[in-house]
Scaffold this active site. Structure first.
Site, PDB file in Angstrom:
ATOM      1  N   TYR A   1      56.087  64.039  59.359  1.00 47.20           N
ATOM      2  CA  TYR A   1      56.067  64.845  60.594  1.00 47.20           C
ATOM      3  C   TYR A   1      57.430  64.752  61.288  1.00 47.20           C
ATOM      4  CZ  TYR A   1      54.584  66.064  65.395  1.00 47.20           C
ATOM      5  OH  TYR A   1      54.457  66.624  66.643  1.00 47.20           O
TER       6      TYR A   1
HETATM    7  N1  LIG Z   1      50.561  67.018  71.925  1.00 40.48           N
HETATM    8  C1  LIG Z   1      51.645  66.278  71.857  1.00 40.48           C
HETATM    9  O1  LIG Z   1      51.691  65.160  72.432  1.00 40.48           O
HETATM   10  C2  LIG Z   1      52.844  66.770  71.090  1.00 40.48           C
HETATM   11  C3  LIG Z   1      54.012  65.986  71.111  1.00 40.48           C
HETATM   12  C4  LIG Z   1      55.111  66.421  70.406  1.00 40.48           C
HETATM   13  C5  LIG Z   1      55.073  67.641  69.731  1.00 40.48           C
HETATM   14  N2  LIG Z   1      53.928  68.377  69.721  1.00 40.48           N
HETATM   15  C6  LIG Z   1      53.935  69.636  68.974  1.00 40.48           C
HETATM   16  O2  LIG Z   1      53.403  70.659  69.806  1.00 40.48           O
HETATM   17  C7  LIG Z   1      52.751  71.644  68.998  1.00 40.48           C
HETATM   18  C8  LIG Z   1      51.338  71.862  69.513  1.00 40.48           C
HETATM   19  O3  LIG Z   1      50.664  70.635  69.372  1.00 40.48           O
HETATM   20  P1  LIG Z   1      49.220  70.352  69.980  1.00 40.48           P
HETATM   21  O4  LIG Z   1      49.251  68.959  70.486  1.00 40.48           O
HETATM   22  O5  LIG Z   1      48.816  71.470  70.872  1.00 40.48           O
HETATM   23  O6  LIG Z   1      48.361  70.361  68.643  1.00 40.48           O
HETATM   24  P2  LIG Z   1      46.808  70.702  68.393  1.00 40.48           P
HETATM   25  O7  LIG Z   1      46.016  70.596  69.638  1.00 40.48           O
HETATM   26  O8  LIG Z   1      46.407  69.860  67.233  1.00 40.48           O
HETATM   27  O9  LIG Z   1      46.861  72.223  67.974  1.00 40.48           O
HETATM   28  C9  LIG Z   1      47.511  72.572  66.782  1.00 40.48           C
HETATM   29  C10 LIG Z   1      47.474  74.078  66.607  1.00 40.48           C
HETATM   30  O10 LIG Z   1      48.080  74.365  65.316  1.00 40.48           O
HETATM   31  C11 LIG Z   1      47.175  75.176  64.567  1.00 40.48           C
HETATM   32  N3  LIG Z   1      47.222  74.881  63.136  1.00 40.48           N
HETATM   33  C12 LIG Z   1      46.994  73.672  62.545  1.00 40.48           C
HETATM   34  N4  LIG Z   1      47.025  73.804  61.200  1.00 40.48           N
HETATM   35  C13 LIG Z   1      47.253  75.120  60.957  1.00 40.48           C
HETATM   36  C14 LIG Z   1      47.378  75.887  59.774  1.00 40.48           C
HETATM   37  N5  LIG Z   1      47.253  75.333  58.552  1.00 40.48           N
HETATM   38  N6  LIG Z   1      47.621  77.212  59.881  1.00 40.48           N
HETATM   39  C15 LIG Z   1      47.735  77.800  61.105  1.00 40.48           C
HETATM   40  N7  LIG Z   1      47.627  77.120  62.266  1.00 40.48           N
HETATM   41  C16 LIG Z   1      47.391  75.812  62.185  1.00 40.48           C
HETATM   42  C17 LIG Z   1      45.793  74.813  65.118  1.00 40.48           C
HETATM   43  O11 LIG Z   1      44.907  75.896  64.947  1.00 40.48           O
HETATM   44  P3  LIG Z   1      43.733  75.928  63.846  1.00 40.48           P
HETATM   45  O12 LIG Z   1      43.173  74.553  63.720  1.00 40.48           O
HETATM   46  O13 LIG Z   1      42.809  76.931  64.425  1.00 40.48           O
HETATM   47  O14 LIG Z   1      44.403  76.415  62.609  1.00 40.48           O
HETATM   48  C18 LIG Z   1      46.065  74.608  66.601  1.00 40.48           C
HETATM   49  O15 LIG Z   1      46.007  75.829  67.289  1.00 40.48           O
HETATM   50  C19 LIG Z   1      52.819  71.120  67.565  1.00 40.48           C
HETATM   51  O16 LIG Z   1      53.904  71.688  66.898  1.00 40.48           O
HETATM   52  C20 LIG Z   1      53.039  69.640  67.752  1.00 40.48           C
HETATM   53  O17 LIG Z   1      53.654  69.049  66.637  1.00 40.48           O
HETATM   54  C21 LIG Z   1      52.819  67.960  70.386  1.00 40.48           C
END
Ligand SMILES: NC(=O)c1ccc[n+]([C@@H]2O[C@H](COP(=O)([O-])OP(=O)(O)OC[C@H]3O[C@@H](n4cnc5c(N)ncnc54)[C@H](OP(=O)(O)O)[C@@H]3O)[C@@H](O)[C@H]2O)c1
Length: 283
Positions: free
Chosen positions: A159
């Site tokens: 990641y």
């Molecule tokens: N939350 C944090 O603390 C944090 C920190 C640093 C960076 N980020 C980054 O911020 C972004 C959003 O993160 P989040 O925390 O909101 O994550 P999340 O709640 O796990 O949501 C992830 C999203 O990605 C989609 N996704 C996952 N696998 C997929 C696939 N194979 N094809 C298409 N869509 C897919 C999911 O939709 P489906 O399951 O419906 O496909 C969901 O809408 C990510 O890039 C993450 O790495 C988050």
């Protein structure tokens, strides 16, 4: 040069990862500027729920589901949106995440899926959308990265590699295409609370959000700001984010020390042990 002209009435944004977590907040903030927002992800039901919530608040939205780990998915998604909407002005590569398991216990294919979702898919979507953007002489790509690699966040080897890759990709993309009207920005996220993977981890471990976490709606605001002000990189974390990032690079041992001091290492260890046990039980 890209500017707020990619936002507003008559413009189309495509937001990946819009079914849950931070994505719906990004979609809402972009929709608030006017224009149409296409929501994508795998979960059709969740996408429809988000779409009706946004539409009830006055947003102009539609849904095109896609699994971005499938070969050819990025190209077909862009083709469908371009056919339906006439073009994509803003692409937000937000979909991403990490299985939070130990690197060596996952198969190489499981590890490569993390790379596919977090790095290959943003590259492929950008590649597919770029021709149309260049033809129209306007476009902006916002990529979502993470501090994971900089702070050596535990159990995130692939990641972290992908998210650092996204930063390099965005920098060069911005430099190569900005003079032709297509710009790019990267948001580098620290730990985020209120929605998304970080908040789910807290909920799983029964912990409270620490002062190190930024609220999820600050990511949504940053996405709009990055486009309107055409910013190259924004670090989303409490305090002087860009400075912290530079300090972490200068002192690579500091991240692991902070993770231990903040309790992130022990929390992650518990979560990973739980995931490994679940995986073992399911096998
Ligand atoms: N939350 C944090 O603390 C944090 C920190 C640093 C960076 N980020 C980054 O911020 C972004 C959003 O993160 P989040 O925390 O909101 O994550 P999340 O709640 O796990 O949501 C992830 C999203 O990605 C989609 N996704 C996952 N696998 C997929 C696939 N194979 N094809 C298409 N869509 C897919 C999911 O939709 P489906 O399951 O419906 O496909 C969901 O809408 C990510 O890039 C993450 O790495 C988050």
């Amino acid at each position: 040069m890209s500017s707020s002209s990619v936002l507003g009435p008559g413009r189309t944004a495509l937001v990946t990862g819009a079914s849950r977590g931070i994505g719906p907040l990004i979609a809402r903030a972009i929709a608030h500027e006017g224009g149409h927002v296409v929501l994508t992800g795998r979960s059709v039901t969740e996408l429809r729920v988000v779409a009706s919530e946004l539409a009830a608040a006055g947003a102009d939205v539609s849904v095109v589901p896609a699994d971005l780990t499938r070969p050819g998915a990025a190209g077909s998604l862009v083709e469908t949106v371009e056919r339906q909407r006439g073009g994509i002005d803003l692409l937000v590569n937000n979909a991403g995440g990490d299985p939070l398991r130990e690197f060596h216990t996952m198969t190489i294919d499981e590890n490569l899926r993390t790379l596919q979702l977090n790095l290959v898919a943003p590259v492929a979507l950008t590649h597919a959308a770029l021709d149309g953007m260049l033809r129209r002489g306007r476009g902006h790509i916002v990529n979502i990265s993470a501090m994971a690699g900089r702070v050596s966040f535990p159990y995130t080897e692939v990641y972290a590699a992908a998210k650092d890759g996204v930063i390099g990709f965005t920098r060069v993309l911005r430099s190569d295409y900005r003079a032709r009207g297509v710009s790019a920005s990267v948001l580098i996220l620290g730990a985020i609370r209120d929605a998304g993977q970080g908040q789910r981890m807290l909920d799983e471990s029964g912990m409270k959000a620490s002062g190190f976490m930024a609220p999820a709606d600050s990511v949504a605001r940053a996405a709009v700001k990055a486009v309107k002000k055409d910013r190259a990189e924004l670090v989303i974390m409490p305090g002087p984010g860009r400075l912290m990032r530079a300090v972490m690079d200068y002192f690579p041992g500091l991240g692991p020390a902070l993770n231990r001091a903040a309790g992130a290492s022990s929390t992650m260890q518990k979560i990973v042990e739980q995931r490994e046990a679940e995986t073992g039980a399911a096998a």
